[in-house]
Enzyme design. Structure first.
Site, PDB file in Angstrom:
ATOM      1  N   CYS A  35       0.830  -1.211   0.000  1.00  0.00           N
ATOM      2  CA  CYS A  35       0.000   0.000   0.000  1.00  0.00           C
ATOM      3  C   CYS A  35       0.869   1.268   0.000  1.00  0.00           C
ATOM      4  CB  CYS A  35      -0.994  -0.056   1.150  1.00  0.00           C
ATOM      5  SG  CYS A  35      -2.447   0.947   0.802  1.00  0.00           S
ATOM      6  N   HIS A  75      -3.153  -4.829   1.858  1.00  0.00           N
ATOM      7  CA  HIS A  75      -2.476  -5.181   3.116  1.00  0.00           C
ATOM      8  C   HIS A  75      -2.534  -6.696   3.314  1.00  0.00           C
ATOM      9  CE1 HIS A  75      -2.115  -1.196   5.249  1.00  0.00           C
ATOM     10  NE2 HIS A  75      -2.876  -0.872   4.222  1.00  0.00           N
ATOM     11  N   GLU A  82      -0.953  -8.299   5.637  1.00  0.00           N
ATOM     12  CA  GLU A  82      -0.636  -8.628   7.026  1.00  0.00           C
ATOM     13  C   GLU A  82      -1.882  -8.648   7.914  1.00  0.00           C
ATOM     14  OE1 GLU A  82      -0.429  -5.792   5.653  1.00  0.00           O
ATOM     15  OE2 GLU A  82      -0.757  -4.149   7.059  1.00  0.00           O
TER      16      GLU A  82
HETATM   17  N1  GLN Z   1      -3.661   6.373   1.109  1.00  0.00           N
HETATM   18  C1  GLN Z   1      -2.365   6.112   1.654  1.00  0.00           C
HETATM   19  C2  GLN Z   1      -1.296   6.925   0.932  1.00  0.00           C
HETATM   20  O1  GLN Z   1      -1.574   7.482  -0.090  1.00  0.00           O
HETATM   21  C3  GLN Z   1      -2.008   4.648   1.618  1.00  0.00           C
HETATM   22  C4  GLN Z   1      -2.957   3.873   2.479  1.00  0.00           C
HETATM   23  C5  GLN Z   1      -2.388   2.620   3.050  1.00  0.00           C
HETATM   24  O2  GLN Z   1      -1.181   2.408   3.102  1.00  0.00           O
HETATM   25  N2  GLN Z   1      -3.259   1.799   3.555  1.00  0.00           N
HETATM   26  O3  GLN Z   1      -0.201   7.002   1.400  1.00  0.00           O
END
Ligand code: GLN
Length: 190
Positions: A78, A170, A172
């Site tokens: 992410c 994610h 995890e």
């Molecule tokens: N929206 C976040 C970003 O742009 C990422 C979200 C996440 O890591 N769950 O950094």
């Protein structure tokens, strides 16, 4: 092999460490650039990429991270994947450029802000792979040499280039350790 480090500045690093510990491969918290010298691979967890960028600037992470990634495996989830991309949009921001891919931040819009799904189209084997998306980015395009490892609705959500893995969800948070096991395999044979 040296232990796997988890970047422990912000975000969901504790759950990654818990998954590694449950696999019998306890990880190491990486809190300073010098800590990178103690680990053989690195996980950059999800969280907020803009906050991580502030740490990167303030504590001079850019050079050490780029140097580390030249020879050692990195997995970004992410926000971590956003930081690994070569180009970030919505809005543009600096990134490490570890994989040639363009990533759009917060790309699912409000209604789908966060969701959980079972990925059926993936290369890890063992049936549907649960995935949690939280204010997730989208990989808009991936360049030559990028291998697609999972798709959601036809769109790449997990990609690999050589020793580097980037995923927009994610892994995890699901209780399914296949992604971490895959990364440990990559790290053992980079
Ligand atoms: N929206 C976040 C970003 O742009 C990422 C979200 C996440 O890591 N769950 O950094």
């Amino acid at each position: 092999m040296k232990r796997v480090g988890v970047l422990a500045l912000q975000g969901d690093f504790e759950r990654h460490l818990a998954v590694l510990a449950a696999l019998g491969r306890p990880g190491v918290e990486v809190r300073t650039p010098a800590d990178l010298g103690r680990v053989g691979a690195l996980i950059i967890p999800g969280g907020e990429s803009t906050t991580l960028l502030k740490f990167f600037d303030a504590d001079r992470w850019w050079g050490p991270l780029a140097g580390f990634a030249r020879t050692r495996p990195v997995m970004g989830t992410c926000a971590g994947a956003i930081l690994m991309a070569s180009e970030v949009t919505h809005p543009p921001q600096p990134s490490l450029g570890l994989l040639p891919m363009t990533v759009e931040r917060n790309a699912y819009g409000r209604q789908l802000d966060s969701f959980e799904t079972d990925l059926k189209d993936h290369a890890l084997g063992g049936g549907p792979l649960p995935a949690v998306f939280i204010r997730a980015p989208k990989i808009l395009k991936a360049g030559e040499g990028v291998e697609v490892l999972a798709r959601h609705r036809g769109r790449t959500v997990m990609a690999r280039m050589g020793r580097h893995l980037a995923l927009t969800f994610h892994p995890e948070l699901t209780g399914d350790d296949r992604v971490h096991r895959y990364f440990l395999e990559v790290a053992a044979n980079p």
